[in-house]
Motif scaffolding. Structure first.
Motif, mmCIF file in Angstrom:
data_model
loop_
_atom_site.group_PDB
_atom_site.id
_atom_site.type_symbol
_atom_site.label_atom_id
_atom_site.label_comp_id
_atom_site.label_asym_id
_atom_site.label_seq_id
_atom_site.Cartn_x
_atom_site.Cartn_y
_atom_site.Cartn_z
ATOM 1 N N UNK A 169 -4.934 -9.257 -2.380
ATOM 2 C CA UNK A 169 -4.672 -9.336 -3.816
ATOM 3 C C UNK A 169 -3.917 -8.079 -4.244
ATOM 4 N N UNK A 170 -3.064 -8.264 -5.243
ATOM 5 C CA UNK A 170 -2.257 -7.165 -5.763
ATOM 6 C C UNK A 170 -2.362 -7.124 -7.280
ATOM 7 N N UNK A 171 -2.139 -5.946 -7.851
ATOM 8 C CA UNK A 171 -1.995 -5.843 -9.298
ATOM 9 C C UNK A 171 -0.593 -5.327 -9.581
ATOM 10 N N UNK A 172 0.019 -5.858 -10.628
ATOM 11 C CA UNK A 172 1.277 -5.289 -11.109
ATOM 12 C C UNK A 172 1.140 -5.079 -12.609
ATOM 13 N N UNK A 173 1.864 -4.110 -13.122
ATOM 14 C CA UNK A 173 1.860 -3.885 -14.567
ATOM 15 C C UNK A 173 3.171 -4.402 -15.133
ATOM 16 N N UNK A 174 3.075 -5.324 -16.054
ATOM 17 C CA UNK A 174 4.265 -5.825 -16.755
ATOM 18 C C UNK A 174 3.795 -6.484 -18.049
ATOM 19 N N UNK A 209 5.383 -0.363 -10.535
ATOM 20 C CA UNK A 209 3.967 -0.209 -10.895
ATOM 21 C C UNK A 209 3.178 -1.349 -10.262
ATOM 22 N N UNK A 210 2.839 -1.153 -8.986
ATOM 23 C CA UNK A 210 2.099 -2.147 -8.201
ATOM 24 C C UNK A 210 0.936 -1.467 -7.477
ATOM 25 N N UNK A 211 -0.019 -2.259 -7.059
ATOM 26 C CA UNK A 211 -1.190 -1.705 -6.351
ATOM 27 C C UNK A 211 -1.848 -2.806 -5.539
ATOM 28 N N UNK A 212 -2.390 -2.460 -4.383
ATOM 29 C CA UNK A 212 -3.241 -3.397 -3.645
ATOM 30 C C UNK A 212 -4.605 -3.428 -4.330
ATOM 31 N N UNK A 213 -5.205 -4.600 -4.417
ATOM 32 C CA UNK A 213 -6.537 -4.721 -5.020
ATOM 33 C C UNK A 213 -7.575 -5.136 -3.982
ATOM 34 N N UNK A 227 0.803 -1.235 0.000
ATOM 35 C CA UNK A 227 0.000 0.000 0.000
ATOM 36 C C UNK A 227 0.837 1.288 0.000
ATOM 37 N N UNK A 228 1.957 1.345 0.741
ATOM 38 C CA UNK A 228 2.753 2.593 0.724
ATOM 39 C C UNK A 228 3.497 2.849 -0.589
ATOM 40 N N UNK A 229 3.467 1.888 -1.513
ATOM 41 C CA UNK A 229 4.024 2.160 -2.844
ATOM 42 C C UNK A 229 5.535 2.034 -2.987
#
Lengths: 180, 180
Positions: free
Chosen positions: B45-50, B36-40, B14-16
């Motif tokens: 659950x998490x999201x990452x962009x790749x 590029x990550x985020x809590x879902x 969450x703190x990025x």
């Protein structure tokens, strides 16, 4: 609030600050605290996680517009306040003395007190995961502001303030966009 | 590396912070730098962009497993090094002296030098946006580590180090999970 090179707007979200996301519906402004955000591409696109449990969700998905505003450490109590009440029964701009400014491309207001603002259009709603994909269409930075340190929500009721900045531009040259 | 309450693992993302994401394919470990990550959700659950531009992408999507490791400020040059070369022609664990540790639920290794590690399973691949949704299945925290400050990538070649922590637990009580 000075217009910012849109190609640099992803740098406002990449470090993971807590954000204030504004919406507008039928002339009524609202704002929510969101720390579940992510950059999706440099154009820029962003993802945020939110769902029907947030009162702003309806306005966001109906208008398909919002503004992501970046608050600084001096605004912590407003951030916490905005995050712990609902637009259902509270005029949050009024209650927390936030000043809405008219944007150029969306009805949702910029927040004058924030160090940066990004006008965004909704490009996709991934209902299965409550992820909303946004495209930034204009970005602004308050260069006159002295306090620029942002906040990182931990999720346990604490917030980490930006500390010092370390420079690795030289080592990362191969990976950086030509604009830096 | 002590096992951590999985319900608290979202507080690592969450703190990025900038993260190191490890994968394993055919017995070969690899690691990439991802900010590029985020809590879902809190489960977590998490999201990452790749995407396919990352050499690890194939291993990640084929094995449907990875570990999200959280490096601290003393590891900055390893983080930058990992992020500016490719597993295609580099054994990154060897080159950057990172120590792989066997996890319990996935083949991808934990990183001993990192302050925290989350074993993850891929639950969805949203190809349209290059977003991968992960479920954390186990989390670990190195409580013996003195340096706990994480890094926030800005995206322009600079990194912001964690500064002080501000406590608003009391004000946020209504919003916090009962575990804090």
């Amino acid at each position: 609030m000075k217009k910012m090179d849109l190609r640099k707007a992803f740098t406002l979200i990449e470090p993971g600050p807590v954000t204030l996301v504004t919406t507008s519906a039928g002339g009524t402004n609202n704002v929510m605290t969101i720390s579940w955000t992510m950059v999706v591409d440099f154009t820029p696109k962003f993802a945020i996680t939110t769902g029907p449990w947030n009162f702003s969700y309806k306005a966001l998905t109906k208008s398909r517009e919002c503004v992501i505003a970046i608050p600084t450490v001096d605004l912590l109590d407003k951030v916490v306040g905005v995050g712990t009440c609902s637009g259902k029964d509270t005029d949050k701009f009024d209650t927390f003395r936030l000043t809405p400014i008219k944007g150029k491309y969306v009805e949702a207001p910029l927040i004058k007190e924030c160090v940066a603002n990004i006008e965004c259009k909704v490009v996709d709603i991934i209902k299965k995961h409550d992820i909303i994909v946004l495209e930034g269409v204009a970005a602004y930075f308050d260069t006159s502001r002295k306090e620029k340190r942002t906040l990182h929500a931990v999720g346990d009721g604490t917030f980490v303030v930006d500390g010092r900045t370390l420079d690795r531009k030289k080592q990362m040259r191969s990976k950086l966009l030509g604009i830096f």
